[in-house]
Design a protein around this motif. Sequence first.
Motif, short mmCIF file in Angstrom:
data_model
loop_
_atom_site.label_atom_id
_atom_site.label_comp_id
_atom_site.label_asym_id
_atom_site.label_seq_id
_atom_site.Cartn_x
_atom_site.Cartn_y
_atom_site.Cartn_z
N LYS A 1 45.63 32.57 37.04
CA LYS A 1 44.38 32.69 37.34
C LYS A 1 43.54 32.42 36.14
N SER B 1 36.57 35.38 35.28
CA SER B 1 37.20 34.36 36.45
C SER B 1 35.99 33.87 37.02
N TYR C 1 40.48 32.18 33.50
CA TYR C 1 39.35 33.12 32.93
C TYR C 1 38.70 32.26 31.91
N ASP D 1 35.69 34.65 40.23
CA ASP D 1 35.80 35.67 41.12
C ASP D 1 34.98 36.96 40.58
N ASN E 1 44.49 31.56 30.86
CA ASN E 1 45.50 31.49 32.03
C ASN E 1 46.47 33.06 32.11
#
Length: 375
Positions: free
Chosen positions: A215, A247, A217, A249, A211
């Motif tokens: 976010k 991640s 990963y 995204d 983290n």
Amino acid sequence: MASLSSYLAAARMRDPIQYTIFSLKSSNLFNKHPHFHRQSFQVSSFHLRNAVKDQRFVIRPNLEFRDETIGAKIGELRKCSLSDLRRRAMDAVHSYGGNLEIATTMANRIATFVFGLAVALVLTSDSFAEEQPDFSYSGHKGPEKWATLDPSFAMCANGKAQSPVNIMKKHAPYNPKLVHLTRNYNDVNATLIDNIVNIQLLFGNGAGAINIDEKQYNLLQTHWHSPSEHTIDGIRYDAELHIVHKSDDGSFAVVAILYRLGSPDPLLSQLKGQLARLHSEAESGHPGSRFPVDLIRTGELETTNTYFRYIGSLTTPPCTEKVTWTILEQVREMSKEQVAALRAVMSKENKLNARHTQPLNGRIVELYVPRGSSL
């Protein structure tokens, strides 16, 4: 199944002299993945007459899916070099949790390879999406030529936030907003891979995550460079481990650990047998091999103290930027024999597989120090 002629027409190829079928067989595969039809998995390769070593080949995975959307994504024509063919097929089997039987006809000789792969990963629609490395660390495909090898590699020359970099401790400001690196890794099965340009440890599902800035990963793989790519105060160490995360995204976060010669590294000690087998395969003319590893103990990767943080890029083509880098300040130890084992698998062009440091171009490498520690 589409005909051979339709494949050739789509790829504008003529006069194949080799037609190789890779068949996927597994007693439990179809129970795990009911959307497969039995014996529906085939990959075909076509070898052009008078082809040179780096000649491109067409790969066509034929998977009959009941879900036509998934089937369409995976069933697209792909290109890869002959040296990548076996590795790509093994990637597919690794993803599907089966056994791969390869029967290859070349120069009137037939060789059969059977690989039992214990790791079962979840099927993903991009199993065939990534091309295998088509670059090297010296010669006509070395770092100074990367940007010319493929249009998608242009960032390797034009990027302004490239990695690795030289970290000057006295110029790395302490950032009180940086926090302890939260890593939650699990002991999982993995696969050790001769990735041609490096040795990679590919983790199975559930390996854990990291983290950063709230976010998450997910842990994908680790790989080694020798000598180190990052330098600290101009010192290049004997090896560097990259722990790669991604991640949802699509962005990357990489944790780097530098090594000097000394005591054996516990992580590499778990891989001694598989490293020796990779070396044996490479010496026998079969680079790109991989072997399953049972239950990798990941605890050694979780220790975090002081670290450096900056935004950079992947250190291999396509040199994608906006990668969050975390380089641990503490330099660990790896034995001379372990460094030699990593290099032994590599070809002459890739034995020293470290990219030169790149200019910072105004970027600042920041410092995190745990609470209670002195700066």
